[in-house]
Motif scaffolding. Structure first.
Motif, PDB file in Angstrom:
ATOM      1  N   PHE A 179      48.949  75.558  98.694  1.00  0.00           N
ATOM      2  CA  PHE A 179      47.610  75.020  98.422  1.00  0.00           C
ATOM      3  C   PHE A 179      46.612  76.156  98.250  1.00  0.00           C
ATOM      4  O   PHE A 179      45.731  76.106  97.396  1.00  0.00           O
ATOM      5  N   ALA A 180      46.755  77.182  99.102  1.00  0.00           N
ATOM      6  CA  ALA A 180      45.834  78.312  99.006  1.00  0.00           C
ATOM      7  C   ALA A 180      45.996  79.028  97.668  1.00  0.00           C
ATOM      8  O   ALA A 180      45.017  79.486  97.076  1.00  0.00           O
ATOM      9  N   LEU A 181      47.241  79.110  97.152  1.00  0.00           N
ATOM     10  CA  LEU A 181      47.454  79.727  95.832  1.00  0.00           C
ATOM     11  C   LEU A 181      46.710  78.929  94.774  1.00  0.00           C
ATOM     12  O   LEU A 181      46.050  79.496  93.893  1.00  0.00           O
ATOM     13  N   PHE A 182      46.809  77.607  94.873  1.00  0.00           N
ATOM     14  CA  PHE A 182      46.108  76.753  93.922  1.00  0.00           C
ATOM     15  C   PHE A 182      44.601  76.974  94.041  1.00  0.00           C
ATOM     16  O   PHE A 182      43.895  77.081  93.034  1.00  0.00           O
ATOM     17  N   GLY A 183      44.117  77.073  95.293  1.00  0.00           N
ATOM     18  CA  GLY A 183      42.699  77.325  95.500  1.00  0.00           C
ATOM     19  C   GLY A 183      42.269  78.654  94.882  1.00  0.00           C
ATOM     20  O   GLY A 183      41.205  78.751  94.266  1.00  0.00           O
ATOM     21  N   THR A 184      43.122  79.673  95.028  1.00  0.00           N
ATOM     22  CA  THR A 184      42.803  80.980  94.446  1.00  0.00           C
ATOM     23  C   THR A 184      42.718  80.870  92.927  1.00  0.00           C
ATOM     24  O   THR A 184      41.843  81.468  92.292  1.00  0.00           O
ATOM     25  N   MET A 185      43.641  80.085  92.332  1.00  0.00           N
ATOM     26  CA  MET A 185      43.588  79.908  90.880  1.00  0.00           C
ATOM     27  C   MET A 185      42.321  79.172  90.466  1.00  0.00           C
ATOM     28  O   MET A 185      41.699  79.494  89.450  1.00  0.00           O
ATOM     29  N   LEU A 186      41.922  78.166  91.262  1.00  0.00           N
ATOM     30  CA  LEU A 186      40.688  77.440  90.948  1.00  0.00           C
ATOM     31  C   LEU A 186      39.498  78.387  90.975  1.00  0.00           C
ATOM     32  O   LEU A 186      38.580  78.273  90.161  1.00  0.00           O
ATOM     33  N   LEU A 187      39.528  79.355  91.910  1.00  0.00           N
ATOM     34  CA  LEU A 187      38.449  80.334  91.951  1.00  0.00           C
ATOM     35  C   LEU A 187      38.440  81.149  90.658  1.00  0.00           C
ATOM     36  O   LEU A 187      37.378  81.432  90.093  1.00  0.00           O
ATOM     37  N   GLY A 188      39.651  81.486  90.178  1.00  0.00           N
ATOM     38  CA  GLY A 188      39.746  82.205  88.905  1.00  0.00           C
ATOM     39  C   GLY A 188      39.087  81.423  87.784  1.00  0.00           C
ATOM     40  O   GLY A 188      38.373  81.977  86.945  1.00  0.00           O
ATOM     41  N   VAL A 189      39.302  80.106  87.768  1.00  0.00           N
ATOM     42  CA  VAL A 189      38.676  79.268  86.747  1.00  0.00           C
ATOM     43  C   VAL A 189      37.170  79.244  86.956  1.00  0.00           C
ATOM     44  O   VAL A 189      36.391  79.293  86.001  1.00  0.00           O
ATOM     45  N   ALA A 219      35.932  72.851  94.603  1.00  0.00           N
ATOM     46  CA  ALA A 219      37.345  72.453  94.628  1.00  0.00           C
ATOM     47  C   ALA A 219      38.181  73.568  95.246  1.00  0.00           C
ATOM     48  O   ALA A 219      39.048  73.326  96.096  1.00  0.00           O
ATOM     49  N   ALA A 220      37.895  74.822  94.834  1.00  0.00           N
ATOM     50  CA  ALA A 220      38.664  75.956  95.349  1.00  0.00           C
ATOM     51  C   ALA A 220      38.542  76.038  96.858  1.00  0.00           C
ATOM     52  O   ALA A 220      39.524  76.225  97.574  1.00  0.00           O
ATOM     53  N   TRP A 221      37.330  75.857  97.372  1.00  0.00           N
ATOM     54  CA  TRP A 221      37.075  76.002  98.812  1.00  0.00           C
ATOM     55  C   TRP A 221      37.893  74.992  99.614  1.00  0.00           C
ATOM     56  O   TRP A 221      38.460  75.328 100.659  1.00  0.00           O
ATOM     57  N   ILE A 222      37.973  73.754  99.095  1.00  0.00           N
ATOM     58  CA  ILE A 222      38.732  72.725  99.815  1.00  0.00           C
ATOM     59  C   ILE A 222      40.196  73.143  99.932  1.00  0.00           C
ATOM     60  O   ILE A 222      40.806  73.064 101.001  1.00  0.00           O
ATOM     61  N   PHE A 223      40.765  73.629  98.817  1.00  0.00           N
ATOM     62  CA  PHE A 223      42.183  73.998  98.859  1.00  0.00           C
ATOM     63  C   PHE A 223      42.410  75.263  99.688  1.00  0.00           C
ATOM     64  O   PHE A 223      43.428  75.393 100.370  1.00  0.00           O
ATOM     65  N   ILE A 224      41.458  76.193  99.642  1.00  0.00           N
ATOM     66  CA  ILE A 224      41.592  77.410 100.455  1.00  0.00           C
ATOM     67  C   ILE A 224      41.573  77.061 101.945  1.00  0.00           C
ATOM     68  O   ILE A 224      42.374  77.559 102.736  1.00  0.00           O
ATOM     69  N   LEU A 225      40.642  76.152 102.304  1.00  0.00           N
ATOM     70  CA  LEU A 225      40.559  75.754 103.710  1.00  0.00           C
ATOM     71  C   LEU A 225      41.845  75.092 104.158  1.00  0.00           C
ATOM     72  O   LEU A 225      42.370  75.381 105.232  1.00  0.00           O
ATOM     73  N   ALA A 226      42.373  74.194 103.309  1.00  0.00           N
ATOM     74  CA  ALA A 226      43.622  73.516 103.673  1.00  0.00           C
ATOM     75  C   ALA A 226      44.750  74.535 103.758  1.00  0.00           C
ATOM     76  O   ALA A 226      45.593  74.468 104.649  1.00  0.00           O
ATOM     77  N   GLY A 227      44.763  75.498 102.838  1.00  0.00           N
ATOM     78  CA  GLY A 227      45.864  76.459 102.764  1.00  0.00           C
ATOM     79  C   GLY A 227      45.842  77.463 103.892  1.00  0.00           C
ATOM     80  O   GLY A 227      46.727  77.469 104.749  1.00  0.00           O
TER      81      GLY A 227
END
Lengths: 483, 232
Positions: A179-189, A219-227
């Motif tokens: 999930f954190a990887l996905f969050g990192t990618m969302l930050l890239g976007v 969106a990124a923050w939510i996934f980073i927190l979960a990850g």
């Protein structure tokens, strides 16, 4: 350059230990504390003597130490040293205990020693990489690597429970980290959609002119927190933590709780610092909710806990919750001493818990009693540590928790104070029941009691260091005296 | 754009459905391999070939992806499966037709949702975002809805593939080193999980993850001593 040596040294030593361990087991056992000592010396040298705390290649900064990084690197390195020293003395005692309890060759009850010994420096090396990495992709790779290096350590006692825990740990943490990887990618976007291309380079991302699109960052923050929250043990993502901390041997629990959780918190901190101004309230609210939830769940489970290592594990959940609350309401400069104090005390407690497990062969609170009669030194360290971890002055945690309650809004302060009191009651009751009173149902063979008593040094020194740190903080911390 | 990219993305989506429907573990592993190969091809298909050949880095990353996700990981999984001596996923929590229904519904919902997000920059396909999300959802669903521990590893790989589709589809550049680091992590993870699977099957005589439930807060650990260790 010293940063590269800093994370590569333990990894290389891990390989050396693994390959020499088969033919020269005694050498491998000595190499572990030696490599920890080298790591600690290098850390001290880096922190005090090197002006340039960064390493760049190809025009980008790959590794860098900021203030928070320095603190957490120091904690990690010191804990590595302490755990390595303790392991050197504890391992033979553990084999002796197994031989006494089960008979036969004790080693059949444990994983191969060289794998265990090699995983400890590898774990420390990957954590060093987490702390120093200045690229968010590299940060992710390093955090996932810490899971991989620490998972085999949990399996030291070859029991079915340990297997179950290792599976849960691998699966829950890996999915969480994904999930954190996905969050990192969302930050890239989020940065790209506003027209610039800093990639995952932290130096570019944190530059003032970088614009971050708030919607994507949310969106990124939510996934980073979960990850990273999963790795850090924040409720409701904490399912793996009590199991792993209770099944792993004491030295490993000390590292998991004392340094791994801090490293994951650092991951969250890196993203928190990037939050655009307009989103700060949103980020803070989410963090505070998770922090309060962690505190609440930890309090509930500590009160009715019958397993002393599980109790310490829930106490780690509690302190990670408090650390996030401190980050939200007081800021980093209070959070870092809190992490330092928690790591010192929790490590001493987990090492003592390992000694108790060695002596009694059980983690049951109800079965142990009258420790002051049999295991005097361990009993003193245990009670002292429990009081310090609950924030009784002169604990360093007293100062940090006090400033949290004083600065946070009144309702948060009251909730925190009530929950802290509940935790204090639960933990001290357990500790007193174990140390005072009649002898419990569990028998402690005299020879093992002697062995456990000899292992007092490392936890004792850490408790002493935490007390001195607390006294210094009390002396230096003005707000308390101005009340 | 030639439409090849859409075909590849549709293929990745199709694999999700096949995975939800197959009970034989070996065919599940084969489908994951197919998905890995499609994923490795995706960045090459997305490249604007009229503007020149891609960097060496891009080709190298694609080759590593192909080798790892198409060959190495499925091989490791198949070996773990043989050692643990399981062939089929019997009695999953959610039946096969039910699983297909769930994934189709989730996919439909995600396609509708992604239609509402602003369209992506030109080289990326409209399909990329919903396919990525559906694959991630399918991965999580497989982890939750299946009983065998090995199927959970397959679910994790599918989830990870979904994230990779997102990264490629959004044309995110992470640099070769990070890309290889991620792949290495996944490889080591599956390797360790494979060994653990074997040990679990030996210790418990099964690899049903829902029956891995010895540890619980409600059980007082009066018996949590080391003497319950299983003698080898």
């Amino acid at each position: 350059m010293s940063l590269i040596i800093l994370f590569a040294l333990p990894l290389v030593m891990a390989a050396v230990i693994f390959f020499t361990g088969k033919k020269f087991p005694a050498l491998a056992r000595v190499l572990l504390p030696l490599s920890a000592l080298a790591h600690f010396a290098l850390t001290a040298w880096t922190l005090f003597h090197t002006p340039d705390l960064e390493w760049s290649c190809g025009g980008h900064i790959w590794l860098k130490l900021d203030t928070a990084g320095c603190w957490i690197l120091f904690i990690t390195s010191l804990l590595f040293l302490a755990v390595a020293a303790q392991t050197y003395f504890w391992l033979p005692a553990e084999y002796e205990a197994a031989a006494l309890r089960h008979g036969g060759d004790p080693r059949q009850h444990f994983m191969p020693e060289r794998i265990f010994l090699a995983c400890i420096p590898a774990f420390a090396g990957t954590m060093t990489l987490v702390v120093t990495s200045w690229n968010l992709g590299l940060l992710w790779v390093a955090v996932e690597a810490t899971t991989l290096c620490s998972a085999p350590l949990i399996l030291f006692h070859r029991s079915s429970q340990a297997l179950e825990v290792m599976w849960k740990y691998l699966l829950i943490c890996s999915v969480g980290i994904a999930f954190a990887l996905f969050g990192t990618m969302l930050l890239g976007v989020a940065v790209r959609s506003s027209g610039n291309a800093p990639g995952w380079w932290y130096a570019l991302l944190s530059a003032k002119e970088t614009v971050i699109e708030p919607a994507w960052f949310k969106a990124a923050w939510i996934f980073i927190l979960a990850g990273y929250g999963t790795k850090m043990g924040l409720v409701p993502f904490h399912a793996w933590l009590p199991d792993a901390h209770s099944e792993a041997p004491g030295t490993v629990s000390a590292m998991l709780s004392g340094s791994l959780l801090n490293c994951s918190l650092l991951g969250i901190l890196r993203f928190y610092r990037l939050a655009p101004e307009s989103l700060l309230p949103f980020c803070k609210t989410l963090l505070a909710v998770l922090g309060l939830l962690s505190l609440l769940i930890a309090a509930l489970f500590i009160i009715r806990q019958g397993d002393f290592k599980r109790m310490l594990a829930y106490s780690s959940v509690e302190h990670m919750g408090i650390a996030t609350l401190i980050l939200v309401f007081c800021g980093e400069e209070i959070m870092l001493p809190h992490l330092l104090g928690h790591s010192f005390i929790k490590m001493a407690l987990f090492l003592t818990a390992g000694n108790l497990l060695l002596a009694y062969g059980s983690r049951s609170i109800a079965g142990i009693g009258g420790m002051l009669g049999e295991l005097r030194r361990n009993a003193v360290i245990w009670t002292g540590g429990i009081l310090l971890i609950c924030g009784a002055p002169p604990s360093p945690l007293f100062v940090t928790e006090f400033s949290l309650i004083a600065t946070a809004p009144a309702w948060v302060g009251i909730i925190v104070a009530v929950l802290l009191f509940a935790i204090f009651a639960g933990m001290t009751m357990a500790a007193l029941r174990m140390t005072m009173g009649e002898k419990g149902t569990l028998q402690c063979p005299e020879i093992l009691a002697k062995r456990a008593e000899k292992l007092w040094l490392v936890p004792g020194v850490m408790i002493l260091a935490a007390t001195l740190l607390g006294l210094y903080l009390l002396w230096a911390f003005n707000p308390i005296w101005s009340l | 754009m030639t439409g090849i990219m859409e075909i590849v993305l549709a293929g990745i989506l199709g694999v999700d459905l096949f995975l939800a429907a197959s009970s034989r573990l070996l065919s599940c592993i084969r489908w994951v391999a197919v998905q890995g190969i499609l994923l490795a091809v995706l960045p090459l298909v997305m490249w604007q070939w009229s503007e020149g050949t891609p960097h060496m880095e891009g080709i190298l990353a694609a080759a590593c992806n192909l080798l790892l996700k198409g060959i190495l990981l499925p091989g490791l999984l198949a070996a773990a499966m043989r050692k643990a001596n399981v062939k089929r996923e019997l009695e999953p929590f959610i039946g096969y037709s039910g699983s297909i229904l769930v994934i189709v519904l989730a996919g439909g919902g995600l396609f509708w949702l992604c239609g509402k997000i602003a369209p992506l920059p030109p080289p990326a396909s409209l399909l990329a975002l919903p396919v990525a999300f559906t694959t991630m959802a399918a991965g999580l669903f497989i982890i939750i809805a299946r009983r065998k521990a090995i199927t959970q590893v397959i679910g994790f790989l599918v989830f990870e593939n979904g994230i990779a589709v997102f990264g490629t589809g959004m044309m995110l550049e992470h640099g070769l080193l990070v890309e290889l680091g991620v792949l290495l992590d996944v490889l080591v993870l599956v390797f360790i999980m494979g060994i653990t699977l074997f040990q679990i099957s030996r210790e418990f005589q099964h690899i049903d993850s829902d029956r891995l439930n010895q540890l619980d807060d409600s059980k007082m650990p009066v018996n949590a001593d080391l003497s319950v260790e299983v003698e080898q």
